[in-house]
Design an enzyme around this catalytic site. Structure first.
Site, PDB file in Angstrom:
ATOM      1  N   ASP A  85      27.233  58.791   2.093  1.00  0.00           N
ATOM      2  CA  ASP A  85      25.972  58.862   2.824  1.00  0.00           C
ATOM      3  C   ASP A  85      25.716  57.477   3.402  1.00  0.00           C
ATOM      4  O   ASP A  85      25.458  56.526   2.652  1.00  0.00           O
ATOM      5  CB  ASP A  85      24.819  59.276   1.912  1.00  0.00           C
ATOM      6  CG  ASP A  85      23.537  59.562   2.666  1.00  0.00           C
ATOM      7  OD1 ASP A  85      23.279  58.879   3.688  1.00  0.00           O
ATOM      8  OD2 ASP A  85      22.783  60.454   2.254  1.00  0.00           O
ATOM      9  N   GLU A 108      23.415  82.544  13.011  1.00  0.00           N
ATOM     10  CA  GLU A 108      22.886  83.377  11.939  1.00  0.00           C
ATOM     11  C   GLU A 108      22.077  84.514  12.540  1.00  0.00           C
ATOM     12  O   GLU A 108      21.216  84.263  13.384  1.00  0.00           O
ATOM     13  CB  GLU A 108      21.997  82.558  10.992  1.00  0.00           C
ATOM     14  CG  GLU A 108      22.786  81.619  10.112  1.00  0.00           C
ATOM     15  CD  GLU A 108      21.931  80.993   9.011  1.00  0.00           C
ATOM     16  OE1 GLU A 108      20.717  81.301   8.947  1.00  0.00           O
ATOM     17  OE2 GLU A 108      22.471  80.212   8.224  1.00  0.00           O
ATOM     18  N   HIS A 137      21.992  83.025   3.492  1.00  0.00           N
ATOM     19  CA  HIS A 137      20.978  81.961   3.492  1.00  0.00           C
ATOM     20  C   HIS A 137      19.989  82.157   2.342  1.00  0.00           C
ATOM     21  O   HIS A 137      18.768  82.146   2.535  1.00  0.00           O
ATOM     22  CB  HIS A 137      20.254  81.930   4.835  1.00  0.00           C
ATOM     23  CG  HIS A 137      19.782  80.564   5.215  1.00  0.00           C
ATOM     24  ND1 HIS A 137      19.826  80.085   6.500  1.00  0.00           N
ATOM     25  CD2 HIS A 137      19.237  79.556   4.476  1.00  0.00           C
ATOM     26  CE1 HIS A 137      19.331  78.857   6.546  1.00  0.00           C
ATOM     27  NE2 HIS A 137      18.967  78.514   5.325  1.00  0.00           N
TER      28      HIS A 137
END
Length: 365
Positions: free
Chosen positions: A211, A301, A320
Site C-alpha cells: 500500500d 455487475e 456482492h
C-alpha cells in the site's frame, strides 16, 4: 415501492424534525424511522419510503449510481423534510430542488454514490456517510474465502450437488494449505485490509501488504510486513485485493500481475470489479498458473451469464455479498442517526462527503 406517514397524529407537527426515511429490504424504512424517533425526539414526523432492493437490482438514476427508487416520488415526499435518511434511494438534484427546508442527508453507506453531491453542495446541504461501515463483515467474508478456496470447498460442493462423491481432494497434490502455513498478500491496507490482517494473526499466517499510502506505524499495528508489489506477488499463496478504485488502480490485476504471482496461488477480490481484468484472470486460470479465484464483485455487475468465469469449478462466485450482515444493517442505522442528531444539535459532523457545503447556497445549522 410503498410510502406512508408512520407518525401518530398525536405527535405530528411537534418541534422535532420532519424526516424522510427511504429504506429497502436490507436497511428498512421502519428501522430508519424508529431510530429517527429515538434520536430526534418523540415528536419526529417520520415518513417511510420503501423500495424492493435487493430483489430488484439497483442502477444509475438521474446522475447518481447504485440507486433504488423513483426520484420524482422522493422529491414529492421530501418537500417539507428537514432530514433525509437513506441507504440506496436516489437523492438527485430534483430532490434537493424540491426540499427548501432540507438541512442534512444521512446515508448508511461507505460511499454515498446514490447522492448528487454537487447538487447537495450547491444547496448548502451536508451529506453524512459511514466510512468503514461494513469492514467487519467484509473482513470475515474474506477470511472465510481464504479458508475455503485453497481447500477445494467450492468445487467439491458443486460436484456433490451434481451427484458425484469424489475423494480425489485427498491426493497430496490437490490438498490445500491451512492458513497457519500460508503467506497471504494484501493489496491495500485500509480499514478492511487492516481488519483482515488482524483476523489472520489468530490463524498464525504470515501477512504481507502493499500500500503506497500505508505508514510503517500502520503496518506494525496491523502486524504485516510492507513489501514491494512484485515481492508480494512472488511470495504469496493467497493474494487478496483491497485497493481503492482510482484511475491508477483500474485493471491493476491484469496479465502482467497474474503472471508475476506465485504459481499455484489463489486470488480473491471483494473490493471492486473494475480492479480486475477478468479476461486476464480467466487466462491465468485456464493456463493453470493460478490454482483458483474467489470473486464477490464483477465488471460489469451483474456479470454476463455467458461469462466463462461463472462456469469454472475453480472459482467461487458470490453476488456482492461480502458486506451483508445483520450487524451492518443495525449498526449503520444507529451510526447515521446519531451523527445526524449531533449535527442538528451542534452543527458538527465527523463524516461529511461534501465538506464544501458551507460555502454554497443556504446554511441551516
Amino acid at each position: 415501492m410503498t410510502t406512508f406517514d408512520s407518525t401518530p397524529d398525536s405527535v405530528a407537527g411537534g418541534t422535532a424534525p420532519h424526516v424522510l426515511c427511504a429504506g429497502d429490504r436490507f436497511i428498512t424504512a421502519a428501522s430508519l424511522a424508529e431510530a429517527a424517533r429515538s434520536a430526534f425526539g418523540p415528536g419526529t414526523r417520520a415518513v417511510e419510503y420503501r423500495t424492493s432492493w435487493p430483489d430488484v437490482p439497483f442502477g444509475a438514476v438521474d446522475g447518481v449510481r447504485e440507486a433504488s427508487g423513483d426520484p420524482a416520488e422522493l422529491a414529492a415526499l421530501a418537500a417539507d423534510s428537514e432530514v433525509v435518511l437513506t441507504h440506496l434511494a436516489p437523492i438527485t438534484r430534483a430532490v434537493f430542488e424540491a426540499a427548501p427546508s432540507l438541512k442534512v442527508v444521512g446515508v448508511t453507506r461507505g460511499g454515498p454514490v446514490n447522492v448528487d453531491l454537487a447538487a447537495a453542495t450547491e444547496h448548502g446541504v451536508p451529506v453524512v456517510f459511514l466510512p468503514g461501515r461494513n469492514l467487519g463483515a467484509v473482513a470475515e467474508f474474506v477470511v472465510g474465502l481464504m479458508v475455503t478456496l485453497p481447500r477445494s470447498v467450492g468445487v467439491a460442493s458443486r460436484e456433490l450437488a451434481a451427484g458425484r462423491w469424489d475423494a480425489r481432494y485427498f491426493r497430496f497434490e490437490l490438498t490445500g494449505l491451512e492458513l497457519r502455513a500460508a503467506t497471504v498478500g494484501l493489496v491495500g491496507l485500509g480499514a478492511v485490509g487492516s481488519r483482515v490482517a488482524e483476523l489472520l494473526r489468530g490463524f498464525g499466517s504470515r501477512v504481507l501488504a502493499y500500500d503506497p499510502y500505508a505508514t510503517p506505524e500502520a503496518a506494525d499495528k496491523a502486524g504485516v510486513d510492507l513489501v514491494p508489489l512484485p515481492t508480494l506477488y512472488a511470495t504469496s499463496d493467497i493474494v487478496s485485493a483491497h485497493a481503492r478504485l482510482t484511475d491508477d488502480t483500474r485493471k491493476m490485476f491484469g496479465a502482467e500481475a497474474f503472471a508475476a504471482m506465485k504459481p499455484g496461488a489463489h486470488f480473491i477480490n471483494t473490493a471492486r470489479g473494475e480492479l480486475v481484468d477478468q479476461a486476464a484472470l480467466l487466462a491465468a486460470l485456464e493456463s493453470g498458473h493460478l490454482a483458483g479465484a474467489a470473486l464477490d464483485v464483477f465488471d460489469p455487475e451483474p456479470p454476463d451469464p455467458a461469462d466463462p468465469l461463472l462456469s469454472r469449478p475453480d472459482v467461487i462466485l458470490t453476488p456482492h455479498l461480502a458486506g451483508a450482515s445483520r450487524q451492518v444493517a443495525l449498526e449503520s442505522v444507529e451510526r447515521v442517526t446519531a451523527e445526524v442528531a449531533g449535527f442538528l444539535h451542534s452543527g458538527v459532523l465527523d463524516h461529511c462527503a461534501n465538506p464544501q457545503w458551507q460555502d454554497h447556497g443556504r446554511h441551516r445549522t
